[in-house]
Design a protein around this motif. Sequence first.
Motif, PDB file in Angstrom:
ATOM      1  N   ASP A  92     -48.750  51.846 -22.021  1.00 38.40           N
ATOM      2  CA  ASP A  92     -50.151  51.795 -22.447  1.00 38.40           C
ATOM      3  C   ASP A  92     -50.493  53.019 -23.306  1.00 38.40           C
ATOM      4  OD1 ASP A  92     -52.823  50.899 -22.652  1.00 38.40           O
ATOM      5  OD2 ASP A  92     -53.388  52.025 -20.852  1.00 38.40           O
ATOM      6  N   ARG A  93     -50.069  54.200 -22.859  1.00 33.37           N
ATOM      7  CA  ARG A  93     -50.332  55.426 -23.633  1.00 33.37           C
ATOM      8  C   ARG A  93     -49.684  55.367 -25.017  1.00 33.37           C
ATOM      9  NH1 ARG A  93     -49.103  57.900 -18.816  1.00 33.37           N
ATOM     10  NH2 ARG A  93     -47.067  58.550 -19.586  1.00 33.37           N
ATOM     11  N   GLU A  94     -48.536  54.700 -25.101  1.00 32.51           N
ATOM     12  CA  GLU A  94     -47.821  54.580 -26.376  1.00 32.51           C
ATOM     13  C   GLU A  94     -48.409  53.495 -27.273  1.00 32.51           C
ATOM     14  OE1 GLU A  94     -45.376  56.636 -27.603  1.00 32.51           O
ATOM     15  OE2 GLU A  94     -45.956  57.829 -25.855  1.00 32.51           O
ATOM     16  N   GLY A  95     -49.414  52.806 -26.783  1.00 29.02           N
ATOM     17  CA  GLY A  95     -50.106  51.818 -27.595  1.00 29.02           C
ATOM     18  C   GLY A  95     -49.457  50.447 -27.632  1.00 29.02           C
ATOM     19  N   LEU A  96     -48.648  50.135 -26.633  1.00 32.75           N
ATOM     20  CA  LEU A  96     -47.970  48.852 -26.629  1.00 32.75           C
ATOM     21  C   LEU A  96     -48.877  47.703 -26.163  1.00 32.75           C
ATOM     22  CD1 LEU A  96     -44.448  49.922 -25.304  1.00 32.75           C
ATOM     23  CD2 LEU A  96     -45.240  49.709 -27.653  1.00 32.75           C
ATOM     24  N   PHE A  97     -50.022  48.039 -25.597  1.00 34.99           N
ATOM     25  CA  PHE A  97     -50.999  47.027 -25.179  1.00 34.99           C
ATOM     26  C   PHE A  97     -52.322  47.306 -25.895  1.00 34.99           C
ATOM     27  CE2 PHE A  97     -48.534  47.998 -21.167  1.00 34.99           C
ATOM     28  CZ  PHE A  97     -47.692  46.906 -21.232  1.00 34.99           C
ATOM     29  N   PRO A  98     -52.393  47.047 -27.183  1.00 37.97           N
ATOM     30  CA  PRO A  98     -53.558  47.470 -27.967  1.00 37.97           C
ATOM     31  C   PRO A  98     -54.883  46.823 -27.553  1.00 37.97           C
ATOM     32  CG  PRO A  98     -52.164  46.018 -29.260  1.00 37.97           C
ATOM     33  CD  PRO A  98     -51.425  46.314 -27.990  1.00 37.97           C
TER      34      PRO A  98
ATOM     35  N   ARG B 113     -56.746  46.440 -16.757  1.00 37.59           N
ATOM     36  CA  ARG B 113     -56.755  45.059 -16.289  1.00 37.59           C
ATOM     37  C   ARG B 113     -55.780  44.274 -17.160  1.00 37.59           C
ATOM     38  NH1 ARG B 113     -57.877  44.881 -11.537  1.00 37.59           N
ATOM     39  NH2 ARG B 113     -58.129  42.654 -11.735  1.00 37.59           N
ATOM     40  N   PHE B 114     -54.630  43.965 -16.619  1.00 34.72           N
ATOM     41  CA  PHE B 114     -53.614  43.225 -17.346  1.00 34.72           C
ATOM     42  C   PHE B 114     -53.964  41.742 -17.371  1.00 34.72           C
ATOM     43  CE2 PHE B 114     -51.518  47.099 -16.258  1.00 34.72           C
ATOM     44  CZ  PHE B 114     -50.523  47.304 -17.200  1.00 34.72           C
ATOM     45  N   THR B 115     -53.640  41.096 -18.476  1.00 37.29           N
ATOM     46  CA  THR B 115     -53.820  39.651 -18.594  1.00 37.29           C
ATOM     47  C   THR B 115     -52.449  39.030 -18.856  1.00 37.29           C
ATOM     48  OG1 THR B 115     -54.153  39.700 -20.988  1.00 37.29           O
ATOM     49  CG2 THR B 115     -56.129  39.965 -19.605  1.00 37.29           C
ATOM     50  N   ASP B 116     -52.430  37.728 -18.984  1.00 38.38           N
ATOM     51  CA  ASP B 116     -51.176  37.051 -19.294  1.00 38.38           C
ATOM     52  C   ASP B 116     -50.599  37.531 -20.628  1.00 38.38           C
ATOM     53  OD1 ASP B 116     -51.196  35.583 -16.924  1.00 38.38           O
ATOM     54  OD2 ASP B 116     -52.358  33.949 -17.817  1.00 38.38           O
ATOM     55  N   LYS B 117     -51.468  37.956 -21.533  1.00 37.30           N
ATOM     56  CA  LYS B 117     -51.009  38.471 -22.837  1.00 37.30           C
ATOM     57  C   LYS B 117     -50.164  39.735 -22.646  1.00 37.30           C
ATOM     58  CE  LYS B 117     -50.773  38.701 -27.310  1.00 37.30           C
ATOM     59  NZ  LYS B 117     -49.837  37.849 -28.002  1.00 37.30           N
ATOM     60  N   GLU B 118     -50.626  40.654 -21.810  1.00 39.90           N
ATOM     61  CA  GLU B 118     -49.851  41.878 -21.556  1.00 39.90           C
ATOM     62  C   GLU B 118     -48.544  41.560 -20.823  1.00 39.90           C
ATOM     63  OE1 GLU B 118     -53.537  43.053 -22.937  1.00 39.90           O
ATOM     64  OE2 GLU B 118     -53.353  42.030 -21.004  1.00 39.90           O
ATOM     65  N   ILE B 119     -48.591  40.571 -19.938  1.00 43.42           N
ATOM     66  CA  ILE B 119     -47.363  40.158 -19.244  1.00 43.42           C
ATOM     67  C   ILE B 119     -46.362  39.616 -20.271  1.00 43.42           C
ATOM     68  CG2 ILE B 119     -46.369  38.621 -17.489  1.00 43.42           C
ATOM     69  CD1 ILE B 119     -48.292  40.743 -16.328  1.00 43.42           C
ATOM     70  N   GLU B 120     -46.851  38.854 -21.222  1.00 41.04           N
ATOM     71  CA  GLU B 120     -46.000  38.331 -22.291  1.00 41.04           C
ATOM     72  C   GLU B 120     -45.422  39.477 -23.124  1.00 41.04           C
ATOM     73  OE1 GLU B 120     -46.651  35.878 -26.435  1.00 41.04           O
ATOM     74  OE2 GLU B 120     -47.878  35.288 -24.721  1.00 41.04           O
ATOM     75  N   ILE B 121     -46.252  40.451 -23.450  1.00 37.14           N
ATOM     76  CA  ILE B 121     -45.795  41.617 -24.215  1.00 37.14           C
ATOM     77  C   ILE B 121     -44.721  42.373 -23.440  1.00 37.14           C
ATOM     78  CG2 ILE B 121     -46.485  43.884 -25.117  1.00 37.14           C
ATOM     79  CD1 ILE B 121     -49.177  42.562 -25.896  1.00 37.14           C
ATOM     80  N   LEU B 122     -44.884  42.475 -22.124  1.00 39.78           N
ATOM     81  CA  LEU B 122     -43.867  43.144 -21.303  1.00 39.78           C
ATOM     82  C   LEU B 122     -42.512  42.441 -21.425  1.00 39.78           C
ATOM     83  CD1 LEU B 122     -45.804  44.067 -18.053  1.00 39.78           C
ATOM     84  CD2 LEU B 122     -44.679  45.651 -19.639  1.00 39.78           C
TER      85      LEU B 122
ATOM     86  N   ILE C 226     -40.206  49.707 -30.920  1.00 37.23           N
ATOM     87  CA  ILE C 226     -40.865  48.556 -30.299  1.00 37.23           C
ATOM     88  C   ILE C 226     -42.337  48.539 -30.673  1.00 37.23           C
ATOM     89  CG2 ILE C 226     -41.569  47.539 -28.081  1.00 37.23           C
ATOM     90  CD1 ILE C 226     -38.824  48.537 -26.970  1.00 37.23           C
ATOM     91  N   LYS C 227     -42.977  49.692 -30.662  1.00 34.69           N
ATOM     92  CA  LYS C 227     -44.389  49.793 -31.053  1.00 34.69           C
ATOM     93  C   LYS C 227     -44.561  49.326 -32.498  1.00 34.69           C
ATOM     94  CE  LYS C 227     -48.677  51.599 -31.255  1.00 34.69           C
ATOM     95  NZ  LYS C 227     -49.436  50.696 -32.103  1.00 34.69           N
ATOM     96  N   LEU C 228     -43.677  49.785 -33.350  1.00 36.84           N
ATOM     97  CA  LEU C 228     -43.717  49.389 -34.758  1.00 36.84           C
ATOM     98  C   LEU C 228     -43.562  47.871 -34.887  1.00 36.84           C
ATOM     99  CD1 LEU C 228     -43.917  50.738 -37.538  1.00 36.84           C
ATOM    100  CD2 LEU C 228     -41.426  50.941 -37.536  1.00 36.84           C
ATOM    101  N   PHE C 229     -42.606  47.317 -34.180  1.00 40.01           N
ATOM    102  CA  PHE C 229     -42.382  45.876 -34.205  1.00 40.01           C
ATOM    103  C   PHE C 229     -43.638  45.127 -33.740  1.00 40.01           C
ATOM    104  CE2 PHE C 229     -41.249  41.984 -31.942  1.00 40.01           C
ATOM    105  CZ  PHE C 229     -40.611  41.279 -32.943  1.00 40.01           C
ATOM    106  N   LEU C 230     -44.213  45.561 -32.633  1.00 42.38           N
ATOM    107  CA  LEU C 230     -45.417  44.893 -32.121  1.00 42.38           C
ATOM    108  C   LEU C 230     -46.571  45.003 -33.115  1.00 42.38           C
ATOM    109  CD1 LEU C 230     -45.238  45.935 -28.355  1.00 42.38           C
ATOM    110  CD2 LEU C 230     -44.745  43.675 -29.336  1.00 42.38           C
ATOM    111  N   ASP C 231     -46.693  46.153 -33.772  1.00 37.62           N
ATOM    112  CA  ASP C 231     -47.725  46.320 -34.807  1.00 37.62           C
ATOM    113  C   ASP C 231     -47.488  45.335 -35.948  1.00 37.62           C
ATOM    114  OD1 ASP C 231     -48.908  48.347 -33.346  1.00 37.62           O
ATOM    115  OD2 ASP C 231     -48.098  49.966 -34.590  1.00 37.62           O
TER     116      ASP C 231
END
Length: 155
Positions: A23-29, A40-49, A65-70
């Motif tokens: 989260d601190r690294e910005g992987l769950f924007p 509060r995690f949602t199914d979207k964050e679970i998918e991102i994991l 990974i952060k770059l890829f997700l961006d």
Amino acid sequence: MQYSIGEVAKTTGIAISTLRYYDREGLFPNMERSGGGIRRFTDKEIEILGVIECLKTSGLSIKEIKLFLDWCQEGDGSLQKRRNLFYERLAVVTKQMEELQKTMNTLRFKCWYYDTALAAGTEAVPKSLPQSEIPEDILAYQRSGCLKSFEQTEP
């Protein structure tokens, strides 16, 4: 549906500290937070994991990974960048595998060498064997450049 960080940790097997780090690294924007700032995690964050864990197994760093997700957030305009990222990673892994193959060849030679020496009771035997009596796979290791000569490999 929403999940607490503890529920996500228990379900995924990922440590709470790791989830906080992501989260601190910005992987769950777009992660939601309660009024008190609790994640509060949602199914979207679970998918991102799932994506994160998959990309980690390919050897990508958290920064990559952060770059890829961006780039994924950018849509089709970033397809070339995403493709290039994986081709670059593939090249790195291919080189690592070549180096590991050389290491494996050396280890196979060493195993053969010491098996032969132990069976004969002396190192003189593998050192003095004519090439015609050396197993073909061992000769292949020598020809591949991993083992220049038997004399050089054993002091």
